[in-house]
Design an enzyme around this catalytic site. Structure first.
Site, short mmCIF file in Angstrom:
data_model
loop_
_atom_site.label_atom_id
_atom_site.label_comp_id
_atom_site.label_asym_id
_atom_site.label_seq_id
_atom_site.Cartn_x
_atom_site.Cartn_y
_atom_site.Cartn_z
N CYS A 33 -6.96 -6.58 1.28
CA CYS A 33 -7.68 -7.04 2.48
C CYS A 33 -9.08 -6.47 2.59
CB CYS A 33 -6.89 -6.67 3.73
SG CYS A 33 -6.67 -4.89 3.88
N CYS A 102 -0.53 -2.95 3.75
CA CYS A 102 -1.31 -2.07 4.63
C CYS A 102 -0.86 -0.63 4.50
CB CYS A 102 -1.17 -2.50 6.08
SG CYS A 102 -1.48 -4.24 6.34
#
Ligand code: FES
Length: 125
Positions: A33, A102
């Site tokens: 990301c 994440c």
């Protein structure tokens, strides 16, 4: 979709912020990301005596970093090196599958900060 522990660490992150004169420090980027995570540590008698994190990541990244700092604080460097992205995600009672990437930053940043500390020690001889 998030566990209570994730929400707790996200809304009330532990050990977030800057550290003056850290003994070790590292920044890692998440290739998935593009978000960034930074961890700084103080080391006393081979133990992590203090730790801080900063992240530009999402809520799940905040929660995992907060959790990793709590897990690492007070541990020896060797114990802290045993912490993995998986053990951190497990300690948070899991993350939604789309958010697993994440959690990749937190333990990696911690390990690199320890590496940075060790390299500095070597240089100082
Ligand atoms: Fe980047 Fe979660 S979306 S860390």
């Amino acid at each position: 979709m998030y566990s209570e522990k994730v929400m707790n660490h996200f809304t009330n992150p532990r050990n977030m912020g800057d550290m003056e004169n850290p003994d070790g420090k590292a920044q890692v980027g998440n290739p998935t990301c593009g978000d960034i995570m930074e961890i700084a540590i103080k080391v006393e008698d081979n133990r992590i005596s203090d730790i801080r994190f900063k992240t530009f990541g999402c809520g799940a990244a905040v929660a995992t970093s907060s959790m990793v700092t709590e897990m690492a604080k007070g541990k020896t460097l060797e114990e802290a090196e045993q912490l993995t992205n998986k053990t951190v995600a497990e300690a948070l009672d899991g993350l939604p599958p789309v958010k697993m990437h994440c959690s990749n930053l937190a333990a990696d940043a911690l390990h690199k900060a320890i590496q940075d500390y060790r390299e500095k020690q070597k240089k100082e001889g």
